[in-house]
Design a protein around this motif. Structure first.
Motif, PDB file in Angstrom:
ATOM      1  N   LEU A  22       0.817  -1.216   0.000  1.00  0.00           N
ATOM      2  CA  LEU A  22       0.000   0.000   0.000  1.00  0.00           C
ATOM      3  C   LEU A  22       0.854   1.270   0.000  1.00  0.00           C
ATOM      4  O   LEU A  22       0.399   2.321  -0.422  1.00  0.00           O
ATOM      5  CB  LEU A  22      -0.889   0.031   1.256  1.00  0.00           C
ATOM      6  N   CYS A  23       2.080   1.157   0.506  1.00  0.00           N
ATOM      7  CA  CYS A  23       2.866   2.369   0.780  1.00  0.00           C
ATOM      8  C   CYS A  23       4.016   2.633  -0.180  1.00  0.00           C
ATOM      9  O   CYS A  23       4.494   3.766  -0.249  1.00  0.00           O
ATOM     10  CB  CYS A  23       3.437   2.299   2.200  1.00  0.00           C
ATOM     11  N   PHE A  24       4.520   1.602  -0.868  1.00  0.00           N
ATOM     12  CA  PHE A  24       5.729   1.786  -1.672  1.00  0.00           C
ATOM     13  C   PHE A  24       5.552   1.247  -3.093  1.00  0.00           C
ATOM     14  O   PHE A  24       4.878   0.243  -3.297  1.00  0.00           O
ATOM     15  CB  PHE A  24       6.928   1.087  -1.016  1.00  0.00           C
ATOM     16  N   THR A  25       6.213   1.894  -4.045  1.00  0.00           N
ATOM     17  CA  THR A  25       6.171   1.399  -5.421  1.00  0.00           C
ATOM     18  C   THR A  25       7.057   0.163  -5.590  1.00  0.00           C
ATOM     19  O   THR A  25       6.855  -0.624  -6.498  1.00  0.00           O
ATOM     20  CB  THR A  25       6.634   2.485  -6.415  1.00  0.00           C
ATOM     21  N   ARG A  80      -1.212  11.568   8.540  1.00  0.00           N
ATOM     22  CA  ARG A  80      -1.437  12.931   9.054  1.00  0.00           C
ATOM     23  C   ARG A  80      -2.161  12.941  10.397  1.00  0.00           C
ATOM     24  O   ARG A  80      -2.933  13.837  10.699  1.00  0.00           O
ATOM     25  CB  ARG A  80      -2.201  13.777   8.036  1.00  0.00           C
ATOM     26  N   LYS A  81      -1.883  11.898  11.176  1.00  0.00           N
ATOM     27  CA  LYS A  81      -2.451  11.828  12.521  1.00  0.00           C
ATOM     28  C   LYS A  81      -1.354  11.749  13.571  1.00  0.00           C
ATOM     29  O   LYS A  81      -1.598  11.431  14.726  1.00  0.00           O
ATOM     30  CB  LYS A  81      -3.357  10.593  12.657  1.00  0.00           C
ATOM     31  N   GLY A  82      -0.125  11.957  13.151  1.00  0.00           N
ATOM     32  CA  GLY A  82       0.976  11.936  14.103  1.00  0.00           C
ATOM     33  C   GLY A  82       1.577  10.554  14.334  1.00  0.00           C
ATOM     34  O   GLY A  82       2.452  10.396  15.194  1.00  0.00           O
TER      35      GLY A  82
HETATM   36  C1  LIG Z   1       5.939   9.747   5.312  1.00  0.00           C
HETATM   37  C2  LIG Z   1       4.911   9.088   6.220  1.00  0.00           C
HETATM   38  C3  LIG Z   1       5.563   7.931   6.980  1.00  0.00           C
HETATM   39  C4  LIG Z   1       4.383  10.138   7.224  1.00  0.00           C
HETATM   40  O1  LIG Z   1       3.536   9.488   8.158  1.00  0.00           O
HETATM   41  P1  LIG Z   1       2.327  10.266   8.878  1.00  0.00           P
HETATM   42  O2  LIG Z   1       1.847   9.411   9.988  1.00  0.00           O
HETATM   43  O3  LIG Z   1       1.316  10.701   7.884  1.00  0.00           O
HETATM   44  O4  LIG Z   1       3.083  11.551   9.441  1.00  0.00           O
HETATM   45  P2  LIG Z   1       2.652  12.420  10.715  1.00  0.00           P
HETATM   46  O5  LIG Z   1       1.173  12.644  10.708  1.00  0.00           O
HETATM   47  O6  LIG Z   1       3.257  11.844  11.935  1.00  0.00           O
HETATM   48  O7  LIG Z   1       3.361  13.799  10.357  1.00  0.00           O
HETATM   49  C5  LIG Z   1       4.621  14.159  10.931  1.00  0.00           C
HETATM   50  C6  LIG Z   1       5.280  15.167  10.026  1.00  0.00           C
HETATM   51  O8  LIG Z   1       5.571  14.581   8.770  1.00  0.00           O
HETATM   52  C7  LIG Z   1       5.445  15.571   7.740  1.00  0.00           C
HETATM   53  N1  LIG Z   1       4.360  15.180   6.828  1.00  0.00           N
HETATM   54  C8  LIG Z   1       3.574  14.098   6.913  1.00  0.00           C
HETATM   55  N2  LIG Z   1       2.730  14.041   5.854  1.00  0.00           N
HETATM   56  C9  LIG Z   1       3.000  15.127   5.098  1.00  0.00           C
HETATM   57  C10 LIG Z   1       2.482  15.598   3.869  1.00  0.00           C
HETATM   58  N3  LIG Z   1       1.510  14.958   3.201  1.00  0.00           N
HETATM   59  N4  LIG Z   1       3.017  16.732   3.352  1.00  0.00           N
HETATM   60  C11 LIG Z   1       4.009  17.379   3.989  1.00  0.00           C
HETATM   61  N5  LIG Z   1       4.549  16.975   5.172  1.00  0.00           N
HETATM   62  C12 LIG Z   1       4.036  15.854   5.716  1.00  0.00           C
HETATM   63  C13 LIG Z   1       5.131  16.876   8.446  1.00  0.00           C
HETATM   64  O9  LIG Z   1       6.355  17.492   8.782  1.00  0.00           O
HETATM   65  C14 LIG Z   1       4.445  16.378   9.704  1.00  0.00           C
HETATM   66  O10 LIG Z   1       4.524  17.297  10.750  1.00  0.00           O
HETATM   67  P3  LIG Z   1       3.325  18.380  10.963  1.00  0.00           P
HETATM   68  O11 LIG Z   1       2.099  17.549  11.199  1.00  0.00           O
HETATM   69  O12 LIG Z   1       3.769  19.156  12.142  1.00  0.00           O
HETATM   70  O13 LIG Z   1       3.230  19.146   9.690  1.00  0.00           O
HETATM   71  C15 LIG Z   1       3.671   8.571   5.392  1.00  0.00           C
HETATM   72  O14 LIG Z   1       3.254   9.606   4.516  1.00  0.00           O
HETATM   73  C16 LIG Z   1       3.939   7.330   4.582  1.00  0.00           C
HETATM   74  O15 LIG Z   1       3.791   6.200   5.057  1.00  0.00           O
HETATM   75  N6  LIG Z   1       4.332   7.490   3.296  1.00  0.00           N
HETATM   76  C17 LIG Z   1       4.574   6.372   2.382  1.00  0.00           C
HETATM   77  C18 LIG Z   1       5.799   5.582   2.770  1.00  0.00           C
HETATM   78  C19 LIG Z   1       7.038   6.450   2.776  1.00  0.00           C
HETATM   79  O16 LIG Z   1       7.270   7.222   1.873  1.00  0.00           O
HETATM   80  N7  LIG Z   1       7.849   6.295   3.840  1.00  0.00           N
HETATM   81  C20 LIG Z   1       9.062   7.063   4.033  1.00  0.00           C
HETATM   82  C21 LIG Z   1      10.165   6.605   3.200  1.00  0.00           C
HETATM   83  S1  LIG Z   1      11.195   5.433   4.029  1.00  0.00           S
END
Ligand SMILES: CC(C)(COP(=O)(O)OP(=O)(O)OC[C@H]1O[C@@H](n2cnc3c(N)ncnc32)[C@H](O)[C@@H]1OP(=O)(O)O)[C@@H](O)C(=O)NCCC(=O)NCCS
Length: 147
Positions: A22-25, A80-82
């Motif tokens: 679901l998360c990675f290409t 986006r829930k921390g």
């Molecule tokens: C990257 C990822 C892990 C963030 O997880 P998340 O639980 O949504 O992130 P959080 O809600 O804890 O957000 C923490 C911070 O991340 C950043 N962030 C998260 N989603 C973001 C978005 N869509 N755009 C910009 N910044 C974002 C922000 O800095 C955010 O802090 P803020 O809420 O104060 O702005 C998630 O988007 C994900 O699983 N992506 C796909 C997999 C991936 O790319 N993993 C990382 C590569 S190893």
């Protein structure tokens, strides 16, 4: 939100592989996760659960005093829930207590959410790995967090 963060175990291998799809290409296979969880002595993985459902995971390799973050993945419906921030926080705190002094990772140059997440924890760009990702030839940013 009743969020639980705990160390990954054998029962998590399949859900982790499903999460990757679901998360990675270029997701890791179930076999790759099995090797990480059951065989790799350097690996440390944690999962996030809400009401017994896995909503994310994160992991790293501990190499001497360096932590190499491999993946952080949050289910698309739970972003986006921390939760990503909570997982990175636990990963860093736990391993710092076990002697890890600096951390590194690679992230796609296009992955603004992840770059922003890591920057919040003090990770800084330290260069590029050109054509690092095999699926599309994208460059990786190398990030480091030094204590
Ligand atoms: C990257 C990822 C892990 C963030 O997880 P998340 O639980 O949504 O992130 P959080 O809600 O804890 O957000 C923490 C911070 O991340 C950043 N962030 C998260 N989603 C973001 C978005 N869509 N755009 C910009 N910044 C974002 C922000 O800095 C955010 O802090 P803020 O809420 O104060 O702005 C998630 O988007 C994900 O699983 N992506 C796909 C997999 C991936 O790319 N993993 C990382 C590569 S190893």
């Amino acid at each position: 939100m009743n969020l639980i963060v705990r160390q990954a175990e054998e029962k998590d291998i399949k859900p982790m592989a499903e999460m990757d799809i679901l998360c990675f290409t270029a997701p890791w296979s179930e076999d790759s996760f099995r090797k990480e969880i059951e065989e790799n002595p350097l690996a440390f993985y944690i999962v996030a659960e809400i009401d017994d459902r896995m909503v994310g995971y994160a992991g790293l390799w501990c190499i001497v005093d360096e932590g190499h973050i491999t993946n952080v993945a949050i289910h698309p419906l739970f972003r986006r829930k921390g939760i990503g921030e909570a997982l990175v926080s636990v990963l860093l705190e736990h391993t710092a207590q076990n002697g890890i002094r600096s951390y590194t990772l690679e992230v796609r140059v296009s992955n603004a959410p992840a770059i922003s997440l890591y920057s919040k924890f003090g990770f800084e760009s330290a260069g590029l790995r050109k054509n690092y990702y095999e699926d599309n030839g994208e460059d990786a940013i190398i990030m480091w967090r030094k204590s």
